[in-house]
Scaffold this motif. Structure first.
Motif, PDB file in Angstrom:
ATOM      1  N   ARG A 194       0.705  -0.896   0.074  1.00 44.69           N
ATOM      2  CA  ARG A 194      -0.052   0.164  -0.363  1.00 44.69           C
ATOM      3  C   ARG A 194       0.848   1.461   0.014  1.00 44.69           C
ATOM      4  NH1 ARG A 194      -5.072   1.484   0.843  1.00 44.69           N
ATOM      5  NH2 ARG A 194      -5.769  -0.831   1.171  1.00 44.69           N
ATOM      6  N   GLU A 195       2.455   1.599   0.464  1.00 38.59           N
ATOM      7  CA  GLU A 195       3.001   2.352   0.607  1.00 38.59           C
ATOM      8  C   GLU A 195       4.139   2.755  -0.543  1.00 38.59           C
ATOM      9  OE1 GLU A 195       2.752  -0.094   3.200  1.00 38.59           O
ATOM     10  OE2 GLU A 195       1.591   0.795   4.224  1.00 38.59           O
ATOM     11  N   GLU A 196       3.654   2.031  -1.230  1.00 36.87           N
ATOM     12  CA  GLU A 196       4.239   1.850  -2.679  1.00 36.87           C
ATOM     13  C   GLU A 196       3.574   2.476  -3.216  1.00 36.87           C
ATOM     14  OE1 GLU A 196       7.926  -1.826  -2.860  1.00 36.87           O
ATOM     15  OE2 GLU A 196       5.631  -2.120  -2.313  1.00 36.87           O
ATOM     16  N   GLU A 198       0.706   4.509  -3.123  1.00 35.31           N
ATOM     17  CA  GLU A 198       0.631   5.581  -2.177  1.00 35.31           C
ATOM     18  C   GLU A 198       1.158   6.468  -2.954  1.00 35.31           C
ATOM     19  OE1 GLU A 198      -2.363   4.653   1.682  1.00 35.31           O
ATOM     20  OE2 GLU A 198      -0.309   5.157   1.968  1.00 35.31           O
ATOM     21  N   LEU A 199       2.691   6.073  -2.972  1.00 31.94           N
ATOM     22  CA  LEU A 199       3.990   6.676  -3.608  1.00 31.94           C
ATOM     23  C   LEU A 199       3.439   7.456  -4.814  1.00 31.94           C
ATOM     24  CD1 LEU A 199       6.527   8.316  -3.253  1.00 31.94           C
ATOM     25  CD2 LEU A 199       8.191   5.990  -3.392  1.00 31.94           C
ATOM     26  N   ALA A 201       0.928   6.764  -6.456  1.00 31.74           N
ATOM     27  CA  ALA A 201      -0.522   7.206  -6.190  1.00 31.74           C
ATOM     28  C   ALA A 201      -0.320   9.415  -6.756  1.00 31.74           C
ATOM     29  CB  ALA A 201      -1.341   7.070  -5.547  1.00 31.74           C
ATOM     30  N   SER A 202       0.634   9.334  -5.370  1.00 34.23           N
ATOM     31  CA  SER A 202       0.913  10.902  -4.875  1.00 34.23           C
ATOM     32  C   SER A 202       1.163  11.061  -6.383  1.00 34.23           C
ATOM     33  CB  SER A 202       1.245  11.197  -3.638  1.00 34.23           C
ATOM     34  OG  SER A 202       2.386  11.311  -3.867  1.00 34.23           O
ATOM     35  N   GLN A 205      -0.902  12.301  -9.248  1.00 40.60           N
ATOM     36  CA  GLN A 205      -1.413  12.898  -8.948  1.00 40.60           C
ATOM     37  C   GLN A 205      -0.638  14.673  -9.379  1.00 40.60           C
ATOM     38  OE1 GLN A 205      -4.529  12.519  -5.504  1.00 40.60           O
ATOM     39  NE2 GLN A 205      -4.489  10.587  -6.269  1.00 40.60           N
ATOM     40  N   ILE A 230      -4.828  -0.046  -7.383  1.00 38.79           N
ATOM     41  CA  ILE A 230      -4.713   1.026  -7.804  1.00 38.79           C
ATOM     42  C   ILE A 230      -5.779   2.282  -8.011  1.00 38.79           C
ATOM     43  CG2 ILE A 230      -3.148   1.700 -10.007  1.00 38.79           C
ATOM     44  CD1 ILE A 230      -0.985   3.965  -7.994  1.00 38.79           C
ATOM     45  N   LEU A 233      -7.362   3.250  -4.600  1.00 39.41           N
ATOM     46  CA  LEU A 233      -7.095   4.788  -3.460  1.00 39.41           C
ATOM     47  C   LEU A 233      -7.793   6.062  -3.897  1.00 39.41           C
ATOM     48  CD1 LEU A 233      -3.366   3.986  -3.643  1.00 39.41           C
ATOM     49  CD2 LEU A 233      -4.722   2.899  -2.353  1.00 39.41           C
ATOM     50  N   MET A 236      -7.608   7.954  -7.401  1.00 40.94           N
ATOM     51  CA  MET A 236      -6.811   7.411  -8.515  1.00 40.94           C
ATOM     52  C   MET A 236      -7.671   6.814  -9.060  1.00 40.94           C
ATOM     53  SD  MET A 236      -3.879   8.117  -8.059  1.00 40.94           S
ATOM     54  CE  MET A 236      -2.953   6.632  -9.519  1.00 40.94           C
TER      55      MET A 236
END
Ligand code: PMP
Ligand code: GLN
Length: 425
Positions: A194-196, A198-199, A201-202, A205, A230, A233, A236
């Motif tokens: 999830r952390e990977e 989220e990185l 995804a951010s 964006q 993804i 999230l 996304m």
């Protein structure tokens, strides 16, 4: 003809590892194919029955269906995946059925990537992302997964292969159009955390980038790891195309049914490519996939579900193969998902550096050719899955497919034991 024949968009992309290595293996007697990714056992009975039903039932299934997908299939894909993605999916606007996940990827690249657009690809990567980017006129930008330090003597695991956040961020520019994600990853078997995600995804964006996510192995996850899409999230869904394959989902790679799910703002452009290229996919295959998903929806989460049983079976195949490879001194990287593993061949590289082949040919390619000819085993060199400048960092790995019948895995054991006896007479 004296005129140049091939279109310029084909320059430099005429090679296919599947064509090359399958041909090499077919030229030798008694080679066991652990190279190409397909199961060598029967699909689940319900899928076979669904196909028989599609062929012998309603005669209209012999005819064209709706261009963007057979309605019962788009409907079940919308309801099945809507739950995972946390979206109300419209079968007409958010789903496109294609010729396999290959077709889905091709349609997505053609629809979105323009001349000069940059496309970020995580390596090692599934082979077709680079040629598909080039064919659309895009520029591939590679970022490598790197092995983080492990304790001495500990087996390597695909989750130790990580992206460096600073390096990843540096790849995004104003020209970046798309980020290609593949989780679980082929060839490494890495399941992105999830952390990977989220990185990624951010960054998508922040830089207004589309994410094309290839999730064909989403049900094939082991050791309690969890697949996360993804597109689920926050923020996304609007910028993500999620790609799947019936071939990998129901062990029917020959049916070649795939799909793309995404927002209408992106999907309408994929529909334009589809209606001007493929137009329609085989109706009977789509009907069989629809019925298989309907069956899975009824059994979902229960011990009778194929999505529960199949990963358990192939986890045993994975463990069998890991032990077999370790017994001859190979060092497999333990995958958390997919049906592939890569194995480290550095010890062989040190002991027999001068295998036949051109001097500039990566070692893993020469090793696989030697192994096919001399040991009767076929794998795929991992340098195939990386960009040319980075091949030297990956040329001591080869990829095996472990989604095989027990008898095939035993045939591998026999070949490996013979090999071991030759090494230690
Ligand atoms: N993506 C990945 C990661 C794959 O391994 C494959 C190979 N099957 C595909 C896409 C293509 O899938 P399909 O056979 O459905 O075209
Ligand atoms: N997914 C398969 C693999 O990685 C692809 C094989 C093929 O396209 N023929 O082996």
């Amino acid at each position: 003809m004296a005129k140049r024949l091939q279109a310029r968009r084909l320059d430099g992309i005429d090679h296919s590892p599947w064509v090359e290595f399958v041909k090499l293996a077919s030229e030798e007697a008694d080679v066991v194919n652990f190279g190409e990714g397909f199961p060598d056992f029967s699909p689940p009975e319900f899928a076979v029955e669904a196909f028989q039903h599609a062929v012998s039932g309603d005669f209209m299934l012999n005819q064209y269906t709706k261009a963007f997908g057979y309605p019962p299939l788009t409907k079940i894909l919308a309801s099945f995946f809507g739950k995972f993605l946390g979206q109300e999916i419209d079968p007409l606007k958010n789903v496109l059925v294609t010729v396999g996940a290959y077709g889905a990827l091709f349609t997505a690249f053609q629809a979105l990537v323009d001349e000069g657009d940059e496309v970020i690809i995580v390596e090692p990567f599934f082979y077709c992302y680079e040629p598909m980017t080039l064919m659309a006129g895009g520029r591939p930008v590679f970022v490598s997964l790197k092995l983080s330090p492990i304790q001495k003597g500990e087996p390597d695991s695909s989750s130790n292969w990580q992206l460096d956040p600073t390096e990843l961020a540096s790849k995004f520019t104003s020209r970046t159009k798309a980020f290609i994600l593949n989780t679980p990853n082929n060839p490494l078997g890495k399941v992105f955390s999830r952390e990977e995600l989220e990185l990624v995804a951010s960054l998508c964006q922040q830089h207004d980038v589309v994410c094309i996510t290839d999730e064909v192995y989403q049900w094939l996850v082991f050791d309690g790891f969890q697949h996360i899409s993804i597109a689920s999230l926050p923020g996304m869904w609007e910028r993500t195309l999620t790609i799947g394959s019936a071939g990998k989902t129901f062990s029917v790679t020959g049916w070649k049914v795939g799909w793309v799910l995404g927002p209408d703002s992106l999907m309408k452009h994929l529909r334009t490519v589809h209606q001007n290229s493929i137009d329609q996919c085989a109706t009977q295959c789509q009907a069989a996939v629809a019925q298989s998903f309907e069956r899975e929806q009824l059994h979902f989460g229960q011990p009778s579900s194929y999505f529960v049983q199949f990963p358990q079976y192939i986890q045993r195949c994975r463990d069998h193969m890991i032990q077999s490879l370790q017994s001859v001194g190979l060092r497999p990287v333990i995958p958390q998902g997919s049906y592939f593993l890569i194995t480290d061949i550095s010890d062989f590289k040190n002991k027999m550096p001068d295998l036949p082949g051109a001097a500039d040919e990566p070692y893993d390619r020469r090793f696989v050719k030697w192994m096919i000819k001399n040991k009767g085993l076929m794998a795929i060199p991992v340098s195939t899955f990386v960009s040319v400048p980075h091949q030297k960092f990956f040329d001591h790995y080869i990829r095996f497919c472990f989604v095989k019948d027990e008898s095939t895995l035993r045939a591998m054991d026999q070949k490996l034991q013979k090999w071991k006896a030759e090494l230690m007479p």
